[in-house]
Design an enzyme around this catalytic site. Structure first.
Site, mmCIF file in Angstrom:
data_model
loop_
_atom_site.group_PDB
_atom_site.id
_atom_site.type_symbol
_atom_site.label_atom_id
_atom_site.label_comp_id
_atom_site.label_asym_id
_atom_site.label_seq_id
_atom_site.Cartn_x
_atom_site.Cartn_y
_atom_site.Cartn_z
ATOM 1 N N LEU A 10 102.945 126.902 11.171
ATOM 2 C CA LEU A 10 102.180 128.147 11.310
ATOM 3 C C LEU A 10 100.768 127.963 10.737
ATOM 4 O O LEU A 10 100.600 127.719 9.551
ATOM 5 C CB LEU A 10 102.886 129.297 10.588
ATOM 6 C CG LEU A 10 104.351 129.529 10.989
ATOM 7 C CD1 LEU A 10 104.848 130.841 10.384
ATOM 8 C CD2 LEU A 10 104.534 129.518 12.504
ATOM 9 N N GLY A 13 96.939 131.762 10.361
ATOM 10 C CA GLY A 13 96.858 132.690 9.237
ATOM 11 C C GLY A 13 95.529 133.396 9.093
ATOM 12 O O GLY A 13 94.517 133.007 9.664
ATOM 13 N N ARG A 17 90.252 135.809 2.796
ATOM 14 C CA ARG A 17 90.027 135.605 1.352
ATOM 15 C C ARG A 17 89.412 134.249 1.031
ATOM 16 O O ARG A 17 88.938 134.033 -0.078
ATOM 17 C CB ARG A 17 91.326 135.822 0.575
ATOM 18 C CG ARG A 17 91.763 137.301 0.616
ATOM 19 C CD ARG A 17 93.128 137.503 0.006
ATOM 20 N NE ARG A 17 93.156 137.157 -1.390
ATOM 21 C CZ ARG A 17 94.249 136.712 -2.026
ATOM 22 N NH1 ARG A 17 95.382 136.545 -1.365
ATOM 23 N NH2 ARG A 17 94.195 136.420 -3.299
ATOM 24 N N GLN A 78 98.605 132.019 18.879
ATOM 25 C CA GLN A 78 99.037 133.352 18.480
ATOM 26 C C GLN A 78 97.754 134.181 18.390
ATOM 27 O O GLN A 78 96.937 133.965 17.499
ATOM 28 C CB GLN A 78 99.758 133.341 17.121
ATOM 29 C CG GLN A 78 100.353 134.695 16.771
ATOM 30 C CD GLN A 78 100.767 134.818 15.314
ATOM 31 O OE1 GLN A 78 100.223 134.168 14.433
ATOM 32 N NE2 GLN A 78 101.748 135.677 15.054
ATOM 33 N N LYS A 337 75.111 99.829 2.223
ATOM 34 C CA LYS A 337 75.555 100.537 3.432
ATOM 35 C C LYS A 337 75.632 99.512 4.541
ATOM 36 O O LYS A 337 74.710 98.716 4.697
ATOM 37 C CB LYS A 337 74.553 101.627 3.798
ATOM 38 C CG LYS A 337 75.006 102.465 4.965
ATOM 39 C CD LYS A 337 73.850 102.891 5.860
ATOM 40 C CE LYS A 337 73.309 101.738 6.672
ATOM 41 N NZ LYS A 337 72.336 102.111 7.698
ATOM 42 N N ALA A 366 66.927 91.849 -9.103
ATOM 43 C CA ALA A 366 66.760 93.268 -9.427
ATOM 44 C C ALA A 366 65.705 93.902 -8.537
ATOM 45 O O ALA A 366 64.660 93.313 -8.295
ATOM 46 C CB ALA A 366 66.354 93.410 -10.889
HETATM 47 C C1 UD1 Z 1 106.116 134.690 3.448
HETATM 48 C C2 UD1 Z 1 107.606 134.985 3.502
HETATM 49 C C3 UD1 Z 1 108.116 135.159 2.079
HETATM 50 C C4 UD1 Z 1 107.842 133.920 1.266
HETATM 51 C C5 UD1 Z 1 106.354 133.591 1.309
HETATM 52 C C6 UD1 Z 1 106.097 132.252 0.673
HETATM 53 C C7 UD1 Z 1 108.030 136.205 5.573
HETATM 54 C C8 UD1 Z 1 108.235 137.526 6.190
HETATM 55 N N1 UD1 Z 1 107.808 136.195 4.267
HETATM 56 O O1 UD1 Z 1 105.482 135.840 2.939
HETATM 57 O O2 UD1 Z 1 109.529 135.380 2.103
HETATM 58 O O3 UD1 Z 1 108.262 134.102 -0.074
HETATM 59 O O4 UD1 Z 1 105.878 133.526 2.667
HETATM 60 O O5 UD1 Z 1 104.740 131.985 0.611
HETATM 61 O O6 UD1 Z 1 108.091 135.211 6.252
HETATM 62 N N2 UD1 Z 1 101.316 133.340 9.653
HETATM 63 C C9 UD1 Z 1 100.922 133.180 10.963
HETATM 64 N N3 UD1 Z 1 100.970 134.256 11.815
HETATM 65 C C10 UD1 Z 1 101.419 135.472 11.421
HETATM 66 C C11 UD1 Z 1 101.807 135.629 10.076
HETATM 67 C C12 UD1 Z 1 101.765 134.546 9.229
HETATM 68 O O7 UD1 Z 1 100.511 132.087 11.364
HETATM 69 O O8 UD1 Z 1 101.441 136.390 12.252
HETATM 70 C C13 UD1 Z 1 101.278 132.197 8.727
HETATM 71 C C14 UD1 Z 1 100.282 132.385 7.600
HETATM 72 O O9 UD1 Z 1 99.039 131.805 7.921
HETATM 73 C C15 UD1 Z 1 100.914 131.635 6.448
HETATM 74 C C16 UD1 Z 1 102.395 131.815 6.705
HETATM 75 O O10 UD1 Z 1 102.531 132.115 8.070
HETATM 76 O O11 UD1 Z 1 100.604 130.262 6.490
HETATM 77 C C17 UD1 Z 1 103.010 132.887 5.825
HETATM 78 O O12 UD1 Z 1 102.423 134.128 6.119
HETATM 79 P P1 UD1 Z 1 102.075 135.183 4.998
HETATM 80 O O13 UD1 Z 1 101.539 136.377 5.645
HETATM 81 O O14 UD1 Z 1 101.270 134.553 3.945
HETATM 82 O O15 UD1 Z 1 103.542 135.523 4.441
HETATM 83 P P2 UD1 Z 1 103.929 136.165 3.060
HETATM 84 O O16 UD1 Z 1 103.775 137.622 3.156
HETATM 85 O O17 UD1 Z 1 103.211 135.476 1.952
#
Ligand code: UD1
Ligand code: CA
Length: 459
Positions: A10, A13, A17, A78, A337, A366
């Site tokens: 995945l 994200g 931030r 996505q 280089k 030198a």
């Molecule tokens: C998620 C888990 C949680 C876990 C935590 C660990 C779920 C519902 N929750 O929570 O149980 O403890 O990670 O860090 O899975 N992402 C996408 N597309 C989306 C949503 C997320 O690519 O639509 C990716 C984000 O970039 C990230 C990862 O999935 O890399 C996790 O998403 P994030 O929203 O951070 O999940 P948490 O709420 O932290």
């Protein structure tokens, strides 16, 4: 027969931030993008294919994820962020190709250990249908809690939905979930979004699987391995952990570091046995150092191949394309280089050597400068074996200094110098006996005249 395993990574994200113009997963740790750490860990754990769920910078993210990987990477987009369950389903068609295992990984958690991934696959092979990598959180706030009963995982409860009793659990979901490839599509399609965030939670897969009589387990991994990156401050924390691991691995393989915390390594730094690294040394990408070489303090190396027993620095800068032979020396305030330096050759002080080929045993005095650039093109300087370049010489490329040739100090060399010839290209010295004393008297007389003139003005 070996198991087939699909990693769904995945990487779509939210990076707000990070306050960045780039996708979060393109930021680097050990000079390698976060996403590449993840795909490489997956590949070394035996994953046979990667489905990459991408959002912004899809092309760049895919390129970074697949560079140098011998496992195929297929991007899927996505476009709307609807939760981790939704994100994984973007790879539905690839999952449907049929795999023994599907493992979900986060593209922003680069410290994941291939051994933990392999341990999860082992649990699958032993009959668990869903395997979750958990960790004991120092502060579990925000994480999904792992609810276990009789050694089985019964649910993952997201923080926002958890009861007070569940919130007290410190065993948390690290985000890495391995599950049955044959059940995958149907389990994922059963996930709904009726929850506090209105998101499709991948974590619901556990209760759905149990409802179908499938077995779920959680295995524990170190919290550090699960660190995710949301801000630049977290990126720096991850870098610190990665560097500490890389230094430790180097030291355990026979490299000495006096002050390891001040040595910065890259993902591909190769250090031979008995290499000694003094404090404050930076290794950019593409550096290889042969056995027994010494890298003195405050040196900066990038794209350089350092031969065995070579001595670098202190305060040396080796830029890409530097190749140093056995026991060559590049000393303080020298920059190289695209320079091939023969065995035992010495560039000990204050030099710039670029686009150059230097023979074995040559001595570069030198302050020697290879004038490689005419404002439009780069030109090559060749210096033969055993040649001696006197201090403060400028070698105007293209030029060749022959084997065993000698260049007088302070020369500006613009024409080739044959083997064993002596070239001197500077103004001839004139020495005038007694003239220093006369000069001193003249200066003193002028000074006295000026002083008298000032006194007269003030009267
Ligand atoms: C998620 C888990 C949680 C876990 C935590 C660990 C779920 C519902 N929750 O929570 O149980 O403890 O990670 O860090 O899975 N992402 C996408 N597309 C989306 C949503 C997320 O690519 O639509 C990716 C984000 O970039 C990230 C990862 O999935 O890399 C996790 O998403 P994030 O929203 O951070 O999940 P948490 O709420 O932290
Ligand atoms: Ca998160």
């Amino acid at each position: 027969m070996a198991r087939t395993c699909l990693a769904v990574v995945l990487a779509a994200g939210d990076a707000t931030r990070m306050k960045s113009s780039r996708s979060k997963v393109l930021h680097t740790v050990g000079n390698l993008p976060l996403i590449a750490h993840v795909t490489r860990a997956a590949a070394s754990a035996g994953v046979t294919k990667v489905a990459l769920v991408v959002g912004r910078d899809a092309g760049l993210v895919t390129a970074a994820a697949s560079a140098g990987l011998d496992v195929p990477v297929t991007p899927v987009e996505q476009t709307e962020r609807k939760g981790t369950g939704h994100a994984v389903l973007m790879a539905r068609e690839i999952i449907a190709e049929g795999f023994d295992d599907v493992v979900v990984l986060y593209g922003d958690a680069p410290l994941i250990n291939p051994e933990s991934l392999a341990a999860a696959t082992t649990e699958r092979a032993r009959g668990a249908d869903v395997v979750v990598l958990g960790f004991r959180a120092k502060d579990p706030t925000g994480y999904g809690r792992l609810i276990e009963r009789d050694g089985e995982l019964v649910a993952i409860r997201e923080h926002k939905e958890a009861s007070a009793e569940e919130l007290a659990i410190d065993f948390c979901n690290g985000g890495v979930i391995t599950f049955s490839g044959t059940e995958a599509v149907s389990l994922l399609e059963a996930i709904g979004n009726a929850n506090a965030k209105g998101e499709y939670y991948l974590t619901d897969i556990v209760e759905i699987a149990r409802g179908r009589g499938l077995r779920c387990v959680a295995i524990e991994a170190p919290e550090e391995d699960m660190m995710g990156c949301n801000t630049r401050a977290e990126l720096a924390e991850i870098e610190a952990v990665w560097q500490a691991r890389a230094r430790l691995a180097a030291m355990l393989s026979g490299v000495s570091m006096i002050d390891p915390a001040s040595v910065f390594l890259s993902f591909d730094t190769e250090l031979g046995p008995d290499v000694m690294i003094e404090p404050n040394v930076w290794f950019g990408p593409g550096v290889r150092v042969g056995a027994g070489a010494v890298i003195h303090a405050f040196s900066h190396l990038e794209g350089a191949d350092v031969g065995p027993g070579a001595m670098i620095g202190p305060f040396a800068r080796l830029r890409p394309g530097t190749e140093l032979g056995e026991k060559a020396k590049v000393g303080n305030f020298c920059e190289t280089k695209k320079a091939s330096v023969g065995a035992g050759a010495k560039i000990n002080h204050l030099s710039y050597i670029g686009d150059a080929v230097i023979g074995a045993g040559a001595n570069i005095g030198a302050g020697t400068i290879t004038c490689n650039y005419d404002g439009q093109n780069k030109h090559v300087t060749e210096i033969g074996a055993g040649a001696f370049i006197g201090s403060n010489s400028s070698l105007v490329a293209p030029i060749r200094i022959g084997d065993g040739a000698y260049v007088g100090s302070g020369s500006v060399i613009t024409m080739d110098v044959p083997d064993d010839a002596l070239a001197i290209a500077r103004a001839r010295q004139e020495t005038k006996p007694g003239r220093a004393e006369r000069l001193r008297e003249k200066i003193a007389a002028i000074k006295a005249l000026k002083k008298n003139a000032r006194a007269a003005q003030q009267d």
